[in-house]
Design an enzyme around this catalytic site. Structure first.
Site, short mmCIF file in Angstrom:
data_model
loop_
_atom_site.label_atom_id
_atom_site.label_comp_id
_atom_site.label_asym_id
_atom_site.label_seq_id
_atom_site.Cartn_x
_atom_site.Cartn_y
_atom_site.Cartn_z
N GLN A 1 -7.16 -2.74 3.31
CA GLN A 1 -6.58 -2.03 2.80
C GLN A 1 -7.21 -1.49 1.67
O GLN A 1 -6.55 -0.41 1.60
CB GLN A 1 -5.15 -2.62 2.68
N THR B 1 -40.56 23.99 -10.94
CA THR B 1 -41.32 22.83 -10.08
C THR B 1 -41.47 21.64 -11.91
O THR B 1 -41.85 22.63 -12.72
CB THR B 1 -41.81 22.12 -8.92
N HIS B 2 -40.81 20.59 -11.45
CA HIS B 2 -40.63 19.73 -13.03
C HIS B 2 -39.53 20.44 -13.74
O HIS B 2 -39.95 20.39 -15.15
CB HIS B 2 -42.37 18.99 -12.85
N GLU C 1 -20.21 20.89 -15.49
CA GLU C 1 -20.53 19.90 -15.88
C GLU C 1 -18.90 18.63 -15.56
O GLU C 1 -19.59 18.53 -15.32
CB GLU C 1 -19.28 19.55 -17.04
N ASN D 1 -2.34 -2.66 12.66
CA ASN D 1 -3.65 -2.58 12.75
C ASN D 1 -4.35 -1.60 14.16
O ASN D 1 -5.11 -1.01 13.46
CB ASN D 1 -4.25 -4.07 13.63
N ASN E 1 -18.13 27.33 -23.32
CA ASN E 1 -18.31 25.88 -22.49
C ASN E 1 -18.19 25.58 -21.27
O ASN E 1 -17.70 25.78 -20.42
CB ASN E 1 -18.16 24.33 -23.77
N SER F 1 -14.70 25.44 -28.01
CA SER F 1 -14.39 24.44 -28.72
C SER F 1 -13.39 24.16 -29.48
O SER F 1 -12.79 25.24 -30.32
CB SER F 1 -15.76 23.93 -29.51
N SER G 1 0.76 -1.06 -0.08
CA SER G 1 -0.11 0.23 -0.28
C SER G 1 1.09 1.62 0.43
O SER G 1 0.24 2.45 -0.37
CB SER G 1 -1.05 -0.02 0.95
N LYS H 1 -18.55 28.95 -29.85
CA LYS H 1 -18.78 28.51 -28.41
C LYS H 1 -17.42 28.45 -27.38
O LYS H 1 -16.89 29.07 -27.28
CB LYS H 1 -18.57 26.77 -28.79
N LYS I 1 -8.47 2.94 1.54
CA LYS I 1 -7.49 4.23 1.55
C LYS I 1 -7.77 5.34 0.90
O LYS I 1 -8.08 6.71 0.40
CB LYS I 1 -6.20 3.98 2.11
#
Ligand code: ARG
Length: 461
Positions: free
Chosen positions: A322, A155-156, A290, A110, A285, A277, A23, A283, A325
């Site tokens: 192990q 809403t929706h 995102e 341990n 973006n 782009s 590890s 563009k 992590k």
């Protein structure tokens, strides 16, 4: 020097095994926690007479030198040392000789790994809390300038009722405030010392775990060693908490993406936090939101991954653990950068108040207000008022208008009980300000919410 556990073996391990088993490539991140824990352990061992003060001093100064070596990139990590615990202990023995061999008395890897990992998670909890607080501060900063910025509440994803932009930002501030609360309570719950549990059953050495807990700043000492070395709840908690933060971030990111589209045009992300782009020159973006939305996937995955690793494990330590992590390191790192970049993207975006207002003039946002008016002023039961308002909406549609711009005469055609005062009720700003119940969107209520946040923030500093 051969492996520290090689006494019962007659052959060295295969190279492939070393690579598979180790590890060290990722847990070297825990070197500071490992050294801190070992210093506390050696100090405690000296306080109960298991080590002489000369031995413990030489261990402590050897460990500090190793820490500097790692800080300065001078430590040579060898994968055959397996993990950070062995790598440091081996180096210590190399440096200070015989007394180095006594450090591992009354301890096992341990409980050592349970300690190191817990210390890392605790530190990460605190760092993330600070970043969440900074994000909330920037949401409050934006809110203060936008309590009268009308926007369509949805809403929706359909126009529902007019709200103000500050109210919308404050919704997110509340989510992140709950996140802080979760990290704080996880921190408290994890403030329990695992060290001194040794392999699984405790130790016959007369150690003083309370002393170790005090040295490391833990609130208490764990009560059952078998549970302690098997327990990764603190890791699950930070994975759940970071997942929840990412889900909150992702919902806001999604709105930023929508709002910055030509269809909405409520905001423009600053050039500094947008990309172009490679083929379409026009563009701009929204890569930042995102990616924030996309990173939520891996962070949620890390939670599921550890839950799955732990689900069938018998007590106590199993090597499967192990695998606990890397997911935590990944989630902590991704949430930290996400919180920082979201804050910057928000503070630098342009808020197009006029377009938000324009968007409010479609979708009959104040329709509910007509129903409420019919209930309050004409004593009409809500169900019936709802029905009449439905008529008003279809009447407005036929006229190619929004309900908020119907004239008194046009409203009268729908139901003659509607009075001239209904016009005021239907105005968008009035509709927003009418919602002044506790937690509502009215300017008054929004300002109160901002004030409460400011008081909460001031108390935290
Ligand atoms: N590298 C191990 C881990 O990360 C440390 C504990 C190893 N304990 C053991 N008994 N093999 O989990």
């Amino acid at each position: 020097m051969s492996k520290l556990w090689s006494g019962r073996f007659s052959k060295g391990s295969a190279k492939l095994l070393d690579e598979f088993n180790a590890s060290l490539p990722f847990d070297k991140k825990l070197y500071k926690e490992d050294i801190k824990g070992s210093i506390a352990h050696a100090t405690m061992l000296a306080s109960v007479g298991i080590l002489s003060s000369v031995e413990s001093e030489s261990i402590v100064s050897g460990l500090k030198e190793i820490e500097h070596m790692i800080d300065d990139g001078e430590f040579v990590f060898d994968i055959s040392d397996e993990d950070i615990h062995m790598a440091i202990e081996k180096q210590l023995i190399k440096k200070i000789g015989e007394s180095g061999k006594k450090l591992h008395t009354a301890r096992s890897r341990n409980d050592q790994v349970a300690l190191d990992f817990r210390l890392f998670v605790q530190k990460s909890n605190l760092e993330i809390i600070d970043l969440l607080q900074e994000l909330i501060e920037s949401l409050i900063y934006i809110s203060k300038d936008n309590t009268s910025t009308l926007m369509p509440g949805m809403t929706h994803l359909q126009h529902a009722q007019p709200i103000n932009f500050a109210f919308h930002m404050l919704a997110y501030a509340n989510m992140f405030k709950r996140d802080i609360d979760r990290f704080e309570s996880s921190y408290k719950r994890s403030s329990v010392l695992p060290l001194g549990c040794a392999a699984l059953a405790g130790t016959p050495h007369k150690i003083d775990r309370v002393k170790t807990a005090q040295l490391l700043g833990f609130d208490s000492v764990s009560v059952n060693c078998l549970d302690t070395v098997s327990d990764r709840d603190f890791a699950l908690e930070i994975l759940f908490n970071t997942s929840t933060v990412m889900v909150h971030i992702s919902r806001l990111a999604e709105e930023l993406i929508l709002w910055s589209s030509y269809e909405f045009k409520f905001i423009t992300l600053s050039d500094e936090y947008s990309t172009g782009s490679s083929i379409m020159p026009q563009k701009k973006n929204p890569d930042v939101p995102e990616l924030l939305r996309g990173k939520t996937g891996r962070v949620n995955g890390n939670l599921i991954s550890l839950l799955t690793v732990l689900k069938g494990l018998p007590l106590a330590y199993n090597k499967d653990m192990q695998e606990d992590k890397e997911g935590v390191f990944d989630s902590v790192q991704n949430v930290s950068i996400s919180l920082q970049i979201l804050k910057e993207a928000l503070l630098t975006m342009h808020i197009d108040k006029e377009n938000m207002l324009k968007a409010c003039s479609t979708g009959h946002l104040s329709a509910t207000d007509l129903a409420d008016y019919l209930v309050a002023k004409c004593n009409i039961p809500f169900r019936e008022a709802h029905f009449i308002t439905g008529h008003a909406v279809s009447h407005a549609e036929k006229l190619g208008k929004d309900i908020s711009s119907l004239s008194y005469e046009e409203l009268k055609d729908v139901d003659e009980r509607i009075g001239e005062d209904a016009i005021k009720f239907l105005s968008l700003r009035n509709s927003m300000n009418a919602r002044d119940s506790q937690g509502g969107t009215s300017e008054e209520s929004t300002k109160k919410q901002i004030k409460d946040f400011e008081e909460w923030l001031a108390k935290r500093d």
